[in-house]
Scaffold this motif. Structure first.
Motif, PDB file in Angstrom:
ATOM      1  N   THR A  99       0.850  -1.205   0.000  1.00 34.46           N
ATOM      2  CA  THR A  99       0.000   0.000   0.000  1.00 34.46           C
ATOM      3  C   THR A  99       0.879   1.246   0.000  1.00 34.46           C
ATOM      4  O   THR A  99       0.557   2.240   0.637  1.00 34.46           O
ATOM      5  CB  THR A  99      -0.912  -0.003   1.235  1.00 34.46           C
ATOM      6  N   GLY A 100       1.987   1.158  -0.721  1.00 38.22           N
ATOM      7  CA  GLY A 100       2.970   2.237  -0.719  1.00 38.22           C
ATOM      8  C   GLY A 100       2.645   3.384  -1.638  1.00 38.22           C
ATOM      9  O   GLY A 100       1.484   3.600  -2.016  1.00 38.22           O
ATOM     10  N   ILE A 101       3.691   4.108  -2.040  1.00 35.92           N
ATOM     11  CA  ILE A 101       3.524   5.355  -2.801  1.00 35.92           C
ATOM     12  C   ILE A 101       3.093   5.114  -4.232  1.00 35.92           C
ATOM     13  O   ILE A 101       2.571   6.009  -4.892  1.00 35.92           O
ATOM     14  CB  ILE A 101       4.826   6.176  -2.784  1.00 35.92           C
ATOM     15  N   GLY A 102       3.307   3.917  -4.752  1.00 35.89           N
ATOM     16  CA  GLY A 102       2.917   3.624  -6.127  1.00 35.89           C
ATOM     17  C   GLY A 102       3.912   4.168  -7.133  1.00 35.89           C
ATOM     18  O   GLY A 102       4.860   4.889  -6.788  1.00 35.89           O
ATOM     19  N   ILE A 103       3.693   3.824  -8.379  1.00 36.96           N
ATOM     20  CA  ILE A 103       4.603   4.220  -9.473  1.00 36.96           C
ATOM     21  C   ILE A 103       3.781   4.861 -10.576  1.00 36.96           C
ATOM     22  O   ILE A 103       2.774   4.303 -11.024  1.00 36.96           O
ATOM     23  CB  ILE A 103       5.361   2.997 -10.028  1.00 36.96           C
ATOM     24  N   ALA A 104       4.190   6.032 -11.023  1.00 34.95           N
ATOM     25  CA  ALA A 104       3.487   6.731 -12.099  1.00 34.95           C
ATOM     26  C   ALA A 104       3.570   5.924 -13.393  1.00 34.95           C
ATOM     27  O   ALA A 104       4.554   5.224 -13.649  1.00 34.95           O
ATOM     28  CB  ALA A 104       4.079   8.115 -12.298  1.00 34.95           C
ATOM     29  N   ALA A 105       2.529   6.046 -14.209  1.00 41.45           N
ATOM     30  CA  ALA A 105       2.470   5.280 -15.463  1.00 41.45           C
ATOM     31  C   ALA A 105       3.651   5.595 -16.370  1.00 41.45           C
ATOM     32  O   ALA A 105       4.198   4.708 -17.035  1.00 41.45           O
ATOM     33  CB  ALA A 105       1.153   5.566 -16.181  1.00 41.45           C
ATOM     34  N   GLU A 106       4.064   6.857 -16.423  1.00 41.58           N
ATOM     35  CA  GLU A 106       5.161   7.238 -17.314  1.00 41.58           C
ATOM     36  C   GLU A 106       6.508   6.707 -16.839  1.00 41.58           C
ATOM     37  O   GLU A 106       7.484   6.676 -17.607  1.00 41.58           O
ATOM     38  CB  GLU A 106       5.230   8.757 -17.483  1.00 41.58           C
ATOM     39  N   ASP A 107       6.595   6.308 -15.554  1.00 42.49           N
ATOM     40  CA  ASP A 107       7.851   5.786 -15.018  1.00 42.49           C
ATOM     41  C   ASP A 107       7.931   4.266 -15.097  1.00 42.49           C
ATOM     42  O   ASP A 107       9.016   3.696 -14.930  1.00 42.49           O
ATOM     43  CB  ASP A 107       8.026   6.208 -13.554  1.00 42.49           C
ATOM     44  N   GLN A 108       6.815   3.607 -15.336  1.00 46.50           N
ATOM     45  CA  GLN A 108       6.795   2.147 -15.275  1.00 46.50           C
ATOM     46  C   GLN A 108       7.623   1.499 -16.371  1.00 46.50           C
ATOM     47  O   GLN A 108       8.187   0.422 -16.181  1.00 46.50           O
ATOM     48  CB  GLN A 108       5.352   1.643 -15.326  1.00 46.50           C
TER      49      GLN A 108
END
Length: 492
Positions: A414-423
């Motif tokens: 349940t962390g900060i997540g990753i932006a789509a452009e960075d994946q």
């Protein structure tokens, strides 16, 4: 000098002899293009012919009206009027029926072959009507009317041979049709009466035919040069786009490399500085007889292990990328490995107030894989999850056997997540998923590239699902061939 003239005459004679066969070949090619490239050239030729036929559809009836007015002073005009009506019908038929466009969805070769027959036929219909009209103006007993008809047909031959020479079939049809009317009038009227005029007409027709052939050759050469230029320009544009893309990639790679080296410099210097600093204190016994030396020895030991792990990651990734990493597959209990790795990471997770919970099936087949590689994969995924999950968050580790017999290892947080452009760059050895994360939380960026490399060496794949602020779900899927389905090897 004599030899030069002989050579020139021989070459001219060969071209003259081979002329009919070359013309026949050109006509066949103009009717049946062999490929798309030839079809495009013939399509361009036909478009010029079509345009010129439409010009004549309007011009010839108007010229016919003027010729009828000139002829009216010399005799009856009923015959020319009837012939003009035929000419008008032929012009209207061309515009309404024969020169209609074809569906753009048709294959270009098929469409061109059809047009290569339709358009010359439209032109032939119009020229036949025009030749009939000119023949109706002919008055054999009147030299003035005779010469007027010859003059009109001669001008028509000169005009149409240049207007339709682009397409071999159209050019041949125009020259043959008008020449037949031109020479036919002389034959009907008795060419012996105008022998010199007849001879002059034969020479004239020959010159016009030769000129039409040369125009056709020039057009083809010009069109092929134009196609080559267009192809060259298109290739240059593609090369420029590729070069710009490569330049952008090189700039991005250089920037990523600089960021990687800067981050790696920090990661290496921190434990090295600790080792040097604390070891120097111990070496010089700066605090005299103190119990702190034992504590400092622990710091040195911890920093050494951190540095060893870091260098080990670098070497592992280098081996994976070089294809020199060895995989020793054996039946392993992946459930037990998950429990072991969860216990190892629980202490660090509790320090951050993060809960780690394994969700495991009651029974799961053994996995044929490298046990050290699987531990490394799971350790990297759990380390990342703990690192990027804020206090109060949770991490779940699960195992499952999917419908096609593949074992899935999933780590979700349940962390900060990753932006789509960075994946897209997350698994790049020089990439980071979140450049804006504080340096204290950033790692070397080697963990996920190592995970991806090790999983692919097993023939598996990694699936990433993430959304900023909502957490991340990493699923490692081992191939079905790695699942051992023997009943006696099932583990509880």
């Amino acid at each position: 000098m004599v030899h030069r003239w002989t050579t020139a005459l021989t070459a001219f004679g060969k071209r003259l002899i081979s002329g009919p066969s070359r013309l026949n070949q050109a006509v066949r090619q103009s009717l049946n293009p062999a490929n798309v490239s030839e079809a495009r050239i013939i399509e361009t030729q036909l478009e010029l012919v079509r345009t010129n036929v439409r010009v004549l559809d309007y011009a010839l009836p108007l010229v016919g009206v003027m010729l009828i007015l000139l002829h009216a002073a010399r005799g009856a005009i009923s015959g020319p009027l009837a012939a003009w009506a035929v000419l008008a019908v032929a012009s209207a038929a061309n515009e309404i029926l024969l020169l209609r466009g074809h569906s753009p969805g048709e294959d270009i070769v098929t469409r061109t072959s059809e047009n290569a027959r339709t358009i010359p036929f439209a032109m032939f219909t119009l020229l036949m009507a025009w030749g009939t009209f000119c023949f109706s103006l002919w008055t054999p007993w009147n030299d003035e009317g005779h010469l007027l008809t010859i003059l009109v047909l001669a001008c028509t031959l000169a005009a149409t041979s240049s207007m339709f020479a682009w397409h071999a079939t159209a050019g041949a049809v125009s020259v043959v049709t008008i020449s037949a009317f031109l020479l036919g009038i002389e034959v009907v009227s008795g060419y012996s009466k105008h022998l010199r005029l007849f001879q002059l007409l034969i020479l004239y027709v020959t010159m016009i035919a030769a000129q039409a052939c040369m125009n056709h050759v020039r057009f083809n050469r010009a069109r092929r040069l134009e196609q080559d230029s267009e192809r060259l320009i298109a290739n240059l544009r593609e090369a420029k786009i590729e070069a710009d893309h490569a330049h952008a990639q090189a700039v991005a790679a250089s920037k990523a490399k600089s960021e990687f080296l800067a981050n790696m410099s920090h990661e290496l210097r921190t434990p090295l500085n600790a080792i040097i600093g604390f070891s120097d204190i111990v070496r010089t016994r700066a605090f005299g007889n103190s119990d702190k030396y034992s504590e400092y020895g622990g710091f040195i030991h911890q920093s050494g292990h951190h540095l060893l792990a870091l260098i080990g990651d670098i070497l592992d990734l280098a081996k994976i990328e070089a294809g020199k990493k060895a995989i020793l597959s054996e039946p392993i209990d992946i459930t037990g490995i998950v429990l072991d790795e969860v216990r190892l990471v629980e202490e660090k997770a509790k320090a951050k107030d993060v809960n780690v919970a394994p969700v495991l099936p009651r029974r799961l087949p053994l996995l044929n894989a490298d046990i050290h590689a699987v531990r490394q994969i799971l350790n990297n995924l759990l380390s990342n999850a703990v690192k990027y999950t804020p206090p109060g968050g949770s991490i779940e580790v699960s195992l499952a056997l999917n419908a096609v017999g593949e074992i899935e290892l999933c780590v979700s947080d349940t962390g900060i997540g990753i932006a789509a452009e960075d994946q897209s760059q997350l698994f790049d050895r020089l990439g980071h998923g979140r450049p804006d994360v504080t340096s204290a939380e950033r790692g070397t960026g080697l963990g996920l590239p190592i995970v991806k490399g090790l999983v692919e060496m097993h023939g598996g794949r990694v699936v990433l699902e993430s959304e900023v602020g909502q957490g991340t779900r990493m699923t490692v899927i081992f191939p079905a061939r790695s699942t051992i389905n023997a009943g006696e090897l099932l583990v509880a």
